[in-house]
Design a protein around this motif. Sequence first.
Motif, PDB file in Angstrom:
ATOM      1  N   GLY A  70       1.402  -2.081   6.927  1.00  0.00           N
ATOM      2  CA  GLY A  70       1.102  -1.039   7.905  1.00  0.00           C
ATOM      3  C   GLY A  70       0.964   0.324   7.254  1.00  0.00           C
ATOM      4  O   GLY A  70       0.062   1.099   7.590  1.00  0.00           O
ATOM      5  N   ALA A  71       1.859   0.632   6.294  1.00  0.00           N
ATOM      6  CA  ALA A  71       1.791   1.916   5.607  1.00  0.00           C
ATOM      7  C   ALA A  71       0.525   2.013   4.763  1.00  0.00           C
ATOM      8  O   ALA A  71      -0.136   3.069   4.733  1.00  0.00           O
ATOM      9  N   ILE A  72       0.166   0.927   4.078  1.00  0.00           N
ATOM     10  CA  ILE A  72      -1.048   0.935   3.244  1.00  0.00           C
ATOM     11  C   ILE A  72      -2.292   1.124   4.106  1.00  0.00           C
ATOM     12  O   ILE A  72      -3.152   1.956   3.798  1.00  0.00           O
ATOM     13  N   VAL A  73      -2.378   0.374   5.191  1.00  0.00           N
ATOM     14  CA  VAL A  73      -3.570   0.418   6.037  1.00  0.00           C
ATOM     15  C   VAL A  73      -3.696   1.761   6.741  1.00  0.00           C
ATOM     16  O   VAL A  73      -4.749   2.421   6.686  1.00  0.00           O
ATOM     17  N   THR A  74      -2.628   2.199   7.418  1.00  0.00           N
ATOM     18  CA  THR A  74      -2.709   3.460   8.162  1.00  0.00           C
ATOM     19  C   THR A  74      -2.871   4.648   7.224  1.00  0.00           C
ATOM     20  O   THR A  74      -3.615   5.588   7.521  1.00  0.00           O
ATOM     21  N   GLY A  75      -2.183   4.625   6.071  1.00  0.00           N
ATOM     22  CA  GLY A  75      -2.319   5.722   5.115  1.00  0.00           C
ATOM     23  C   GLY A  75      -3.722   5.796   4.538  1.00  0.00           C
ATOM     24  O   GLY A  75      -4.299   6.883   4.421  1.00  0.00           O
ATOM     25  N   SER A  76      -4.281   4.652   4.185  1.00  0.00           N
ATOM     26  CA  SER A  76      -5.642   4.631   3.629  1.00  0.00           C
ATOM     27  C   SER A  76      -6.664   5.078   4.665  1.00  0.00           C
ATOM     28  O   SER A  76      -7.601   5.830   4.346  1.00  0.00           O
TER      29      SER A  76
END
Length: 272
Positions: A70-76
């Motif tokens: 979730g952090a990787i996807v939303t941050g990207s």
Amino acid sequence: MRLGAVISLGLIALGAVMVLLPFVWLVSVSLKPHAEIFTTEVALLPTRPTLANYWTALTETDIPRYLLNGAIVTGSILVLQLAVTVPAAYAMAHRRFPGRRLMFGAVVAALLVPFHVTAIPIFLGFAQLRLLDTYAALILPFMASAFGLFLLRQAFSQIPAELIDAARVDGMSEMGIAWRIAFPLGMPTVIAFAIFSVTAHWNDLFWPLIATTDPGLATPPRGILFFRDQESGDDVGPLMAGATLITVPLILGFLLAQKRFTQGLANTGLKK
């Protein structure tokens, strides 16, 4: 205190209770042992609080992996959206070019089109490119945001034209003005947009459900579905514990940024 004020405060309090009650119940059930969950009596607070459901959620399903995804996807997504939106919003606010008003009208019209309408063409295109079941499939469809473009364009329009002209006289490039002047001055609106973006994509289940099948790529809402037990139904206690772990980061993030969030909406003219 006047009767009208009492009624207003009462309605506000009632609304607050209705909004907060599901979250209180979520945390309450996550702290209850299995025997207390499936009982005929309804109790808001657990009589014997336990962290066993959280242990089950963290050990029997890969909650840390889902949170990382979730952090990787939303941050990207947020980084790409800002990379596209900030220069475009600046250009629409402070550059004069043919079709500028028409383009802004198209952006406003795009706000009316839900993502579900374009999901099937995007899915078919990604299937042809063999990008399904990858981080790219979860990130690339959202790299441009009509809402973000509208929001930042409104904020950048309030920057005095004299300040922009002074930067040009000093030899600063248009891209430099966008990132070194407009972006910092519009930071409250950027934070407001970031909250909208992260919340929407952190909680999104629709697209990850059809774009990925690999559990290793599951985002938090997609990961919750792995609590399903084919024999006994959903394991409610760990399910609520997992939902709590997924919800808490968003709540903490909003509480830390709520002042800038309100200020950002005020700067765009969306707050009366």
